[in-house]
Design a protein around this motif. Structure first.
Motif, PDB file in Angstrom:
ATOM      1  N   THR A   7       1.842 -56.686 -46.085  1.00  0.00           N
ATOM      2  CA  THR A   7       1.619 -55.247 -46.178  1.00  0.00           C
ATOM      3  C   THR A   7       2.618 -54.691 -47.179  1.00  0.00           C
ATOM      4  OG1 THR A   7       0.802 -55.114 -43.914  1.00  0.00           O
ATOM      5  CG2 THR A   7       1.670 -53.086 -44.863  1.00  0.00           C
ATOM      6  N   TYR A   8       2.129 -53.853 -48.095  1.00  0.00           N
ATOM      7  CA  TYR A   8       2.960 -53.304 -49.177  1.00  0.00           C
ATOM      8  C   TYR A   8       2.830 -51.787 -49.217  1.00  0.00           C
ATOM      9  CZ  TYR A   8       2.846 -58.107 -50.792  1.00  0.00           C
ATOM     10  OH  TYR A   8       2.963 -59.465 -50.860  1.00  0.00           O
ATOM     11  N   TRP A   9       3.976 -51.121 -49.290  1.00  0.00           N
ATOM     12  CA  TRP A   9       3.965 -49.667 -49.448  1.00  0.00           C
ATOM     13  C   TRP A   9       3.359 -49.295 -50.783  1.00  0.00           C
ATOM     14  CZ3 TRP A   9       4.184 -47.311 -45.250  1.00  0.00           C
ATOM     15  CH2 TRP A   9       5.123 -47.573 -44.255  1.00  0.00           C
ATOM     16  N   MET A  10       2.601 -48.192 -50.763  1.00  0.00           N
ATOM     17  CA  MET A  10       2.083 -47.581 -51.976  1.00  0.00           C
ATOM     18  C   MET A  10       2.561 -46.139 -51.999  1.00  0.00           C
ATOM     19  SD  MET A  10      -1.470 -49.582 -52.518  1.00  0.00           S
ATOM     20  CE  MET A  10      -1.842 -48.530 -53.844  1.00  0.00           C
ATOM     21  N   GLY A  11       2.261 -45.417 -53.060  1.00  0.00           N
ATOM     22  CA  GLY A  11       2.913 -44.131 -53.307  1.00  0.00           C
ATOM     23  C   GLY A  11       2.328 -42.887 -52.696  1.00  0.00           C
ATOM     24  N   ALA A  12       1.498 -42.984 -51.660  1.00  0.00           N
ATOM     25  CA  ALA A  12       0.912 -41.775 -51.073  1.00  0.00           C
ATOM     26  C   ALA A  12       1.464 -41.497 -49.680  1.00  0.00           C
ATOM     27  CB  ALA A  12      -0.609 -41.886 -51.013  1.00  0.00           C
ATOM     28  N   THR A  13       1.509 -40.220 -49.355  1.00  0.00           N
ATOM     29  CA  THR A  13       1.945 -39.775 -48.035  1.00  0.00           C
ATOM     30  C   THR A  13       1.193 -38.506 -47.665  1.00  0.00           C
ATOM     31  OG1 THR A  13       3.832 -39.110 -46.677  1.00  0.00           O
ATOM     32  CG2 THR A  13       3.896 -38.457 -48.991  1.00  0.00           C
ATOM     33  N   LYS A  14       1.108 -38.254 -46.377  1.00  0.00           N
ATOM     34  CA  LYS A  14       0.525 -36.987 -45.927  1.00  0.00           C
ATOM     35  C   LYS A  14       1.587 -36.119 -45.258  1.00  0.00           C
ATOM     36  CE  LYS A  14      -1.273 -38.282 -41.426  1.00  0.00           C
ATOM     37  NZ  LYS A  14      -2.410 -38.193 -40.535  1.00  0.00           N
ATOM     38  N   ALA A  46       2.899 -39.302 -54.071  1.00  0.00           N
ATOM     39  CA  ALA A  46       4.279 -38.823 -54.229  1.00  0.00           C
ATOM     40  C   ALA A  46       4.727 -38.956 -55.681  1.00  0.00           C
ATOM     41  CB  ALA A  46       5.223 -39.603 -53.311  1.00  0.00           C
ATOM     42  N   THR A  47       4.125 -39.874 -56.401  1.00  0.00           N
ATOM     43  CA  THR A  47       4.527 -40.125 -57.785  1.00  0.00           C
ATOM     44  C   THR A  47       4.023 -39.046 -58.737  1.00  0.00           C
ATOM     45  OG1 THR A  47       2.576 -41.543 -57.957  1.00  0.00           O
ATOM     46  CG2 THR A  47       4.668 -42.615 -57.504  1.00  0.00           C
ATOM     47  N   THR A  48       2.862 -38.447 -58.452  1.00  0.00           N
ATOM     48  CA  THR A  48       2.279 -37.458 -59.362  1.00  0.00           C
ATOM     49  C   THR A  48       2.105 -36.085 -58.727  1.00  0.00           C
ATOM     50  OG1 THR A  48       0.005 -37.996 -58.721  1.00  0.00           O
ATOM     51  CG2 THR A  48       0.973 -39.260 -60.559  1.00  0.00           C
ATOM     52  N   GLY A  49       2.124 -36.014 -57.408  1.00  0.00           N
ATOM     53  CA  GLY A  49       1.864 -34.759 -56.714  1.00  0.00           C
ATOM     54  C   GLY A  49       0.378 -34.442 -56.593  1.00  0.00           C
ATOM     55  N   GLU A  50      -0.474 -35.340 -57.092  1.00  0.00           N
ATOM     56  CA  GLU A  50      -1.916 -35.111 -57.054  1.00  0.00           C
ATOM     57  C   GLU A  50      -2.506 -35.554 -55.712  1.00  0.00           C
ATOM     58  OE1 GLU A  50      -3.663 -37.165 -60.329  1.00  0.00           O
ATOM     59  OE2 GLU A  50      -2.461 -36.090 -61.811  1.00  0.00           O
ATOM     60  N   LYS A  51      -3.532 -34.808 -55.275  1.00  0.00           N
ATOM     61  CA  LYS A  51      -4.239 -35.177 -54.059  1.00  0.00           C
ATOM     62  C   LYS A  51      -4.990 -36.485 -54.310  1.00  0.00           C
ATOM     63  CE  LYS A  51      -7.422 -33.396 -50.647  1.00  0.00           C
ATOM     64  NZ  LYS A  51      -8.274 -32.280 -50.245  1.00  0.00           N
ATOM     65  N   MET A  52      -5.032 -37.356 -53.294  1.00  0.00           N
ATOM     66  CA  MET A  52      -5.758 -38.620 -53.419  1.00  0.00           C
ATOM     67  C   MET A  52      -7.241 -38.327 -53.500  1.00  0.00           C
ATOM     68  SD  MET A  52      -4.098 -41.667 -51.051  1.00  0.00           S
ATOM     69  CE  MET A  52      -5.405 -41.530 -49.900  1.00  0.00           C
ATOM     70  N   ASN A  53      -7.864 -38.710 -54.623  1.00  0.00           N
ATOM     71  CA  ASN A  53      -9.301 -38.519 -54.785  1.00  0.00           C
ATOM     72  C   ASN A  53     -10.056 -39.815 -54.537  1.00  0.00           C
ATOM     73  OD1 ASN A  53      -9.224 -35.765 -55.437  1.00  0.00           O
ATOM     74  ND2 ASN A  53      -8.516 -36.285 -57.485  1.00  0.00           N
ATOM     75  N   TYR A  54      -9.461 -40.936 -54.873  1.00  0.00           N
ATOM     76  CA  TYR A  54     -10.053 -42.244 -54.635  1.00  0.00           C
ATOM     77  C   TYR A  54      -9.350 -42.859 -53.431  1.00  0.00           C
ATOM     78  CZ  TYR A  54     -11.093 -47.160 -54.892  1.00  0.00           C
ATOM     79  OH  TYR A  54     -11.481 -48.426 -54.555  1.00  0.00           O
TER      80      TYR A  54
END
Length: 154
Positions: A73-80, A89-97
């Motif tokens: 299991t690997y961390w990726m850059g999104a959080t809620k 978290a890296t871009t501040g953009e909402k996850m679309n995909y």
């Protein structure tokens, strides 16, 4: 396709630099840390936690991980954290995909997350590489992580 172009060892990281068509570089950690520590570690080496914005990027990452036996299991850059919706978290953009494992995100509440749920994104393999994809995980759980940087291999 992800191509191995260089391997460098840094303590405490195992650095694997790979090149894809869109010039993403990934760093897979050797040690398990919380999501917050992973975010800091990636920034410390001038990279960001991985961000996936398309099916093509996801398939490249999946193929690279599975073909090279990265079966953890690997961390990726999104959080809620914040408003309850997932953002990179890296871009501040909402996850679309998204590429959630079946039944995810489930926001499981248990003792480790003080019954507050799961708020951070991880790429995971389940059932001997039969099921793989994204899972919402407690941010304080220790996992490996993937960092990225947009540059050319030399």
């Amino acid at each position: 396709m992800w191509l191995l172009c260089n391997a460098v060892f840094l303590v405490p990281l195992l650095v694997v630099i790979v090149k894809s068509e869109n010039e993403k570089f990934l760093v897979f950690s050797k040690s398990k840390v919380t999501w917050y520590q992973a975010l800091i570690e990636c920034k410390r080496i001038k990279r960001e936690l991985a961000t996936i914005n398309s099916e093509k990027e996801e398939l490249e990452l999946d193929n690279f991980l599975l073909n090279n036996n990265f079966d953890k299991t690997y961390w990726m850059g999104a959080t809620k954290e914040g408003n309850g919706e997932y953002y990179w978290a890296t871009t501040g953009e909402k996850m679309n995909y998204t590429f959630w494992v079946n039944g995810q995100p489930d926001n499981t509440k248990y003792d480790l997350n003080w019954d507050e749920g799961e708020h951070c994104l991880a790429w995971t393999v389940q059932s001997n590489q039969v099921f793989y994809g994204w899972n919402d995980v407690t941010c304080l759980e220790p996992h490996y992580y993937i960092c990225q940087k947009f540059e050319d291999c030399d």
